[in-house]
Design a protein around this motif. Structure first.
Motif, PDB file in Angstrom:
ATOM      1  N   LEU A  30       3.472   8.698  -6.098  1.00 31.68           N
ATOM      2  CA  LEU A  30       4.141   9.397  -5.002  1.00 31.68           C
ATOM      3  C   LEU A  30       3.906   8.700  -3.671  1.00 31.68           C
ATOM      4  O   LEU A  30       4.815   8.585  -2.854  1.00 31.68           O
ATOM      5  CB  LEU A  30       3.665  10.846  -4.917  1.00 31.68           C
ATOM      6  N   TYR A  31       2.700   8.248  -3.456  1.00 34.02           N
ATOM      7  CA  TYR A  31       2.388   7.530  -2.221  1.00 34.02           C
ATOM      8  C   TYR A  31       3.277   6.292  -2.091  1.00 34.02           C
ATOM      9  O   TYR A  31       3.839   6.018  -1.027  1.00 34.02           O
ATOM     10  CB  TYR A  31       0.906   7.143  -2.175  1.00 34.02           C
ATOM     11  N   ASN A  32       3.422   5.549  -3.175  1.00 35.37           N
ATOM     12  CA  ASN A  32       4.258   4.344  -3.167  1.00 35.37           C
ATOM     13  C   ASN A  32       5.721   4.683  -2.906  1.00 35.37           C
ATOM     14  O   ASN A  32       6.412   3.976  -2.171  1.00 35.37           O
ATOM     15  CB  ASN A  32       4.103   3.567  -4.463  1.00 35.37           C
ATOM     16  N   ILE A  33       6.195   5.756  -3.506  1.00 33.28           N
ATOM     17  CA  ILE A  33       7.574   6.199  -3.286  1.00 33.28           C
ATOM     18  C   ILE A  33       7.777   6.562  -1.821  1.00 33.28           C
ATOM     19  O   ILE A  33       8.772   6.179  -1.204  1.00 33.28           O
ATOM     20  CB  ILE A  33       7.916   7.392  -4.205  1.00 33.28           C
ATOM     21  N   ILE A  34       6.819   7.296  -1.260  1.00 32.52           N
ATOM     22  CA  ILE A  34       6.897   7.694   0.148  1.00 32.52           C
ATOM     23  C   ILE A  34       6.946   6.464   1.043  1.00 32.52           C
ATOM     24  O   ILE A  34       7.763   6.383   1.971  1.00 32.52           O
ATOM     25  CB  ILE A  34       5.718   8.622   0.517  1.00 32.52           C
ATOM     26  N   GLU A  35       6.098   5.502   0.782  1.00 32.41           N
ATOM     27  CA  GLU A  35       6.083   4.285   1.600  1.00 32.41           C
ATOM     28  C   GLU A  35       7.393   3.514   1.485  1.00 32.41           C
ATOM     29  O   GLU A  35       7.919   3.022   2.480  1.00 32.41           O
ATOM     30  CB  GLU A  35       4.899   3.399   1.214  1.00 32.41           C
ATOM     31  N   GLU A  36       7.937   3.403   0.286  1.00 35.72           N
ATOM     32  CA  GLU A  36       9.210   2.697   0.104  1.00 35.72           C
ATOM     33  C   GLU A  36      10.337   3.401   0.838  1.00 35.72           C
ATOM     34  O   GLU A  36      11.163   2.754   1.495  1.00 35.72           O
ATOM     35  CB  GLU A  36       9.534   2.587  -1.383  1.00 35.72           C
ATOM     36  N   LEU A  37      10.392   4.733   0.735  1.00 39.72           N
ATOM     37  CA  LEU A  37      11.425   5.494   1.421  1.00 39.72           C
ATOM     38  C   LEU A  37      11.273   5.380   2.940  1.00 39.72           C
ATOM     39  O   LEU A  37      12.260   5.242   3.662  1.00 39.72           O
ATOM     40  CB  LEU A  37      11.376   6.968   1.002  1.00 39.72           C
ATOM     41  N   ARG A  38      10.043   5.416   3.416  1.00 40.28           N
ATOM     42  CA  ARG A  38       9.777   5.309   4.845  1.00 40.28           C
ATOM     43  C   ARG A  38      10.240   3.948   5.380  1.00 40.28           C
ATOM     44  O   ARG A  38      10.921   3.869   6.410  1.00 40.28           O
ATOM     45  CB  ARG A  38       8.287   5.506   5.123  1.00 40.28           C
ATOM     46  N   LEU A  39       9.923   2.895   4.654  1.00 41.76           N
ATOM     47  CA  LEU A  39      10.349   1.551   5.072  1.00 41.76           C
ATOM     48  C   LEU A  39      11.870   1.423   5.058  1.00 41.76           C
ATOM     49  O   LEU A  39      12.469   0.858   5.981  1.00 41.76           O
ATOM     50  CB  LEU A  39       9.713   0.496   4.176  1.00 41.76           C
ATOM     51  N   GLU A  40      12.485   1.945   4.021  1.00 39.82           N
ATOM     52  CA  GLU A  40      13.942   1.879   3.913  1.00 39.82           C
ATOM     53  C   GLU A  40      14.597   2.665   5.055  1.00 39.82           C
ATOM     54  O   GLU A  40      15.576   2.207   5.649  1.00 39.82           O
ATOM     55  CB  GLU A  40      14.387   2.444   2.558  1.00 39.82           C
TER      56      GLU A  40
END
Length: 77
Positions: A30-40
């Motif tokens: 979930l942390y990785n998903i959040i970071e990817e979405l935030r960057l995008e």
């Protein structure tokens, strides 16, 4: 021995990371998903308006992931 606030904070972070990695892989995912979405979202914001449908949709996805992360953190499930 006198410990500084910095040392305590650093130890707490390390402890949290150890628990996170050893406790439940879902937190890491979930942390990785959040970071990817935030960057995008940050990249889209560079050339689109905040009211753009794509930004709103991505922002809603990010909100959902963050809420899921905190719920998982709260319940431990």
């Amino acid at each position: 021995m006198v410990r500084s606030a910095h040392t305590d904070a650093s130890a707490q972070r390390t402890s949290n990371i150890d628990i996170l990695l050893l406790g439940d892989v879902r937190f890491v995912c979930l942390y990785n998903i959040i970071e990817e979405l935030r960057l995008e979202l940050n990249q889209l914001y560079a050339y689109k308006k905040l009211v753009d449908k794509e930004i709103i949709k991505l922002s809603e996805k990010l909100d959902k992931a963050i809420n899921e992360y905190y719920q998982l953190q709260k319940t431990g499930r």
